[in-house]
Design an enzyme around this catalytic site. Sequence first.
Site, PDB file in Angstrom:
ATOM      1  N   HIS A 111      32.559  27.590 -16.421  1.00  0.00           N
ATOM      2  CA  HIS A 111      33.458  26.418 -16.456  1.00  0.00           C
ATOM      3  C   HIS A 111      32.797  25.277 -17.233  1.00  0.00           C
ATOM      4  O   HIS A 111      33.444  24.599 -18.032  1.00  0.00           O
ATOM      5  CB  HIS A 111      33.773  25.918 -15.033  1.00  0.00           C
ATOM      6  CG  HIS A 111      34.670  26.825 -14.257  1.00  0.00           C
ATOM      7  ND1 HIS A 111      35.971  27.081 -14.631  1.00  0.00           N
ATOM      8  CD2 HIS A 111      34.473  27.543 -13.131  1.00  0.00           C
ATOM      9  CE1 HIS A 111      36.517  27.910 -13.762  1.00  0.00           C
ATOM     10  NE2 HIS A 111      35.622  28.219 -12.835  1.00  0.00           N
ATOM     11  N   THR A 170      30.751  29.044 -12.281  1.00  0.00           N
ATOM     12  CA  THR A 170      30.681  27.590 -12.465  1.00  0.00           C
ATOM     13  C   THR A 170      30.032  27.243 -13.809  1.00  0.00           C
ATOM     14  O   THR A 170      30.464  26.316 -14.497  1.00  0.00           O
ATOM     15  CB  THR A 170      29.852  26.957 -11.317  1.00  0.00           C
ATOM     16  OG1 THR A 170      30.450  27.349 -10.086  1.00  0.00           O
ATOM     17  CG2 THR A 170      29.804  25.453 -11.407  1.00  0.00           C
TER      18      THR A 170
END
Length: 347
Positions: free
Chosen positions: A43, A40
């Site tokens: 990202h 994450t």
Amino acid sequence: MKAIFKPKPEQGLALGESPIPEIGPSEVLIKVRAAGICGTDLHIYNWDQWSRNRIRPPVIIGHEFVGEVVAAGKMVSQVEIGQRVSAEGHITCGHCAYCRTGRGHICKDVEIIGVDRNGCFAEYISINASNLWPVPDEIPDHHAAIFDPLGNAMHTVMAEPVGGKSLLITGAGAIGLFSVAVARYAGASQIIVLEPNAHKREIAQRVGADLALDPGDKNIEREVLARSDGLGVEVLLEMSGNPSAIEQGLHLLRNGACACVLGIPSDRILIDWGREVIFKGITIKGINGRMMFDTWYQSQNFMLKKYEPVDLLITHRIPFDEFERGFELLKSGEAIKVVLEMNNQSG
Ligand code: NAD
Ligand code: ZN
């Protein structure tokens, strides 16, 4: 204090200064010792479509950590100053219908640290005392820092009994690899992994997979049938989010089987619903986060018993200030789990 944050709505992260957070009456202040870099965070670094929709800069990122309690609000009674802790990064509302029925992991108004509010890539973080997980002395800091992704794997494996069953795991990233180790520990009889990266396939076998194949391999169906009574596997753990892996995984399931799906596709996906789901009578279980706190107890028991796989999967421990190197190692596929350490001066 030092902090790694997303300063502006664009690619990249910055190391800068931020005020030490204030704490409310039910919160504690934690001095961070070590923090894991998650997919994450990558990202958010890359500023992909998901991050653009979700992140509101400036925000300190990071949600996997261990640290030490240095101050506590006046309503906090269950934790002592100096206690070493990790914490559940999903902050639940505590009063929605899900929270009230023991299902805080699907809380209607959840906020995630390092995503929706300031996270742990900093010298200090404040968090609700009810989210804390006290860490026993036997678990070292770099292991305690990754309770969160191990918990994702644990939650997925424990969603369906796997003891004595044949299992297919699609995707051997950090969470897929933790799932291999947990599934072995939980007594799966056959663990087959599909993963395009050869280095990760090799690691999958080291942490307990019976067989690890490239998803493009022509022999997959034959190999899977040979290891599952000619019927297909009994459980699928989908750990990639890749649409073709989801399709392939469902196809390799036998009738009446179960798919526990954690990987998040970046867009809507196309499935032959009648053939792969309805007529086969399979069950699909979506897995979100960790059960609070069932998964944490299970993960802690695993860490206390199974030191080696956790150690093997933490491939890099690097100084906090060298976070750019950590992100590069993850992007290149060389690293599985990177832990940033506050007191690591070695490089
Ligand atoms: P990761 O990117 O490290 O791992 C994904 C792996 O899938 C990679 O090793 C990649 O090579 C592999 N892969 C790509 N295409 C494939 C294919 N066709 N077949 C098989 N494998 C393929 O990610 P991660 O951090 O291990 O997380 C796994 C997934 O879970 C991601 O989609 C992530 O977004 C999601 N996730 C979900 C939750 C949740 O609560 N549901 C929490 C954390 C992460
Ligand atoms: Zn809630």
